[in-house]
Motif scaffolding. Structure first.
Motif, PDB file in Angstrom:
ATOM      1  N   UNK A 111       5.462  -4.828  -3.006  1.00 54.64           N
ATOM      2  CA  UNK A 111       5.438  -4.443  -4.409  1.00 54.64           C
ATOM      3  C   UNK A 111       6.843  -4.114  -4.892  1.00 54.64           C
ATOM      4  N   UNK A 112       7.213  -4.667  -6.047  1.00 57.46           N
ATOM      5  CA  UNK A 112       8.510  -4.382  -6.648  1.00 57.46           C
ATOM      6  C   UNK A 112       8.368  -3.190  -7.576  1.00 57.46           C
ATOM      7  N   UNK A 113       9.325  -2.223  -7.494  1.00 58.68           N
ATOM      8  CA  UNK A 113       9.217  -1.040  -8.346  1.00 58.68           C
ATOM      9  C   UNK A 113      10.418  -0.860  -9.278  1.00 58.68           C
ATOM     10  N   UNK A 114      11.494  -1.618  -9.060  1.00 55.44           N
ATOM     11  CA  UNK A 114      12.643  -1.550  -9.981  1.00 55.44           C
ATOM     12  C   UNK A 114      13.583  -2.713  -9.721  1.00 55.44           C
ATOM     13  N   UNK A 120       0.797  -1.232   0.000  1.00 52.70           N
ATOM     14  CA  UNK A 120       0.000   0.000   0.000  1.00 52.70           C
ATOM     15  C   UNK A 120       0.821   1.270   0.000  1.00 52.70           C
ATOM     16  N   UNK A 121       2.100   1.166  -0.295  1.00 53.67           N
ATOM     17  CA  UNK A 121       2.982   2.329  -0.271  1.00 53.67           C
ATOM     18  C   UNK A 121       2.601   3.346  -1.348  1.00 53.67           C
ATOM     19  N   UNK A 122       2.762   4.635  -1.045  1.00 52.00           N
ATOM     20  CA  UNK A 122       2.481   5.662  -2.060  1.00 52.00           C
ATOM     21  C   UNK A 122       3.576   5.750  -3.130  1.00 52.00           C
ATOM     22  N   UNK A 148       5.085  -1.430   6.575  1.00 52.28           N
ATOM     23  CA  UNK A 148       5.238  -0.004   6.365  1.00 52.28           C
ATOM     24  C   UNK A 148       6.134   0.682   7.374  1.00 52.28           C
ATOM     25  N   UNK A 149       6.844  -0.107   8.198  1.00 53.87           N
ATOM     26  CA  UNK A 149       7.770   0.478   9.165  1.00 53.87           C
ATOM     27  C   UNK A 149       9.035   0.972   8.483  1.00 53.87           C
ATOM     28  N   UNK A 150       9.358   0.408   7.335  1.00 50.28           N
ATOM     29  CA  UNK A 150      10.465   0.863   6.501  1.00 50.28           C
ATOM     30  C   UNK A 150       9.885   1.386   5.198  1.00 50.28           C
ATOM     31  N   UNK A 151      10.498   2.403   4.644  1.00 45.86           N
ATOM     32  CA  UNK A 151       9.976   2.974   3.405  1.00 45.86           C
ATOM     33  C   UNK A 151      10.273   2.103   2.191  1.00 45.86           C
ATOM     34  N   UNK A 152      11.434   1.452   2.202  1.00 44.80           N
ATOM     35  CA  UNK A 152      11.789   0.599   1.074  1.00 44.80           C
ATOM     36  C   UNK A 152      12.961  -0.298   1.453  1.00 44.80           C
ATOM     37  N   UNK A 153      13.303  -1.178   0.525  1.00 50.44           N
ATOM     38  CA  UNK A 153      14.427  -2.087   0.716  1.00 50.44           C
ATOM     39  C   UNK A 153      14.891  -2.554  -0.653  1.00 50.44           C
ATOM     40  N   UNK A 154      16.169  -2.790  -0.796  1.00 55.05           N
ATOM     41  CA  UNK A 154      16.718  -3.391  -2.013  1.00 55.05           C
ATOM     42  C   UNK A 154      17.192  -4.781  -1.629  1.00 55.05           C
ATOM     43  N   UNK A 155      16.419  -5.795  -2.012  1.00 58.30           N
ATOM     44  CA  UNK A 155      16.672  -7.138  -1.484  1.00 58.30           C
ATOM     45  C   UNK A 155      16.722  -8.172  -2.596  1.00 58.30           C
TER      46      UNK A 155
END
Length: 323
Positions: free
Chosen positions: A219-222, A135-137, A199-206
């Protein structure tokens, strides 16, 4: 006369060594094998280690016990590994974090990244993927960059521990994007992923989130690769989005202690290749998002050394250090 006798002894020694190596190859292994995975249970590294252990068990006919010895970005387990006998009964799941990045991230790792190891077989690489909560913006990396520049030092990203691939990928993104965000290290990838989902972290590269992405939990964005990932065909690469230099993946391979007999190395490599040919090892790796990279010990050794050079430049670029 002395020289002739010396040469004769050398010839005999070489012949005996050849016989000894052949005997080792025929009898190894005769007892269970321990595979040290220098990261906690859960996450991509552990999944790769367990897939490898099962393939070796089937091909070698001996139990292969996975031993998760975590801590200090993989250094503790690796330090324990290099102290073991070079007899093929203690092996290591070598990773890009521990065996390529750590020598440049830590002042002291407790091991030499080349001299203390015998490369056995390459296994796979897994591209890093930028993920956010379902649900991230944030719909794309540009959204994160915009928010980070509007509120420096407020956004946060997670990793499975200082020095692992997610940490280094996060620092690379900071450097390429020119932003100020907070790194939150966890003891393993699983708790970090949980906080991304919440939603405690804004993002992650994993590299270990493909299952959660498929399940719709995140959700994957890149994708940090030079091409789109086959499991995520609709997700663009960073380069497609105009971010050059954002290429980051984790590599995995099998290593033995330094001075392990060549016959044992050959036997182990043959077992790994047989595991790939049987299909089970490759399937288990591709199911977690990996790109399989089978090969002989010599090619893995060359790759290992080239990755050390690449990570030296990468760490210098990001300015990341741990002590």
């Amino acid at each position: 006369m002395i020289r002739k006798e010396f040469l004769k002894l050398c010839t005999v020694g070489v012949a005996l060594a050849a016989v000894g190596h052949a005997a080792i190859a025929q009898t190894y292994p005769q007892k269970p094998i321990r595979l040290i995975v220098p990261w906690p249970a859960g996450g991509a590294t552990d999944a790769v280690g367990r897939a490898l252990a099962e393939a070796l068990r089937v091909q070698l006919g001996q139990s292969v016990i996975v031993d998760n010895v975590a801590g200090a970005g993989g250094n503790i387990g690796t330090q324990q590994f290099i102290r073991q006998p070079a007899d093929g009964y203690t092996l290591l799941l070598a990773t890009s974090s521990t065996n390529s990045a750590n020598p440049y991230l830590y002042k002291k790792t407790g091991f030499d990244p080349v001299k203390d190891f015998t490369p056995v077989a390459s296994l796979a690489v897994i591209p890093s993927v930028m993920i956010v909560a379902a649900g991230s913006p944030y719909k794309m990396p540009a959204d994160i960059i915009k928010a980070a520049k509007a509120t420096p030092g407020k956004l946060s990203y997670g990793s499975g521990g200082v020095g692992n691939s997610a940490h280094l990928a996060g620092e690379l993104f900071k450097s390429v994007a020119g932003i100020d965000v907070i790194h939150v290290p966890y003891k393993g990838s699983s708790p970090a992923l949980t906080d991304v989902m919440a939603g405690q972290l804004d993002y992650m590269l994993d590299t270990g989130a493909y299952g959660q992405i498929k399940g719709g939990k995140i959700r994957a964005i890149a994708v940090a690769s030079n091409k789109r990932h086959p499991m995520l065909p609709s997700v663009p690469t960073f380069e497609e989005l105009g971010m050059k230099g954002m290429t980051m993946n984790a590599w995995y391979g099998l290593a033995a202690p330094a001075n392990t007999p060549p016959a044992v190395v050959e036997r182990l490599n043959a077992a790994v290749q047989a595991g790939f040919k049987a299909g089970d090892l490759g399937k288990r790796l591709t199911d977690i998002g990996a790109e399989v990279r089978p090969g002989d010990a010599a090619s893995f050794s060359s790759f290992w050394k080239s990755e050390l050079d690449r990570y030296a430049g990468l760490v210098k670029l990001t300015g990341a250090t741990l002590d």
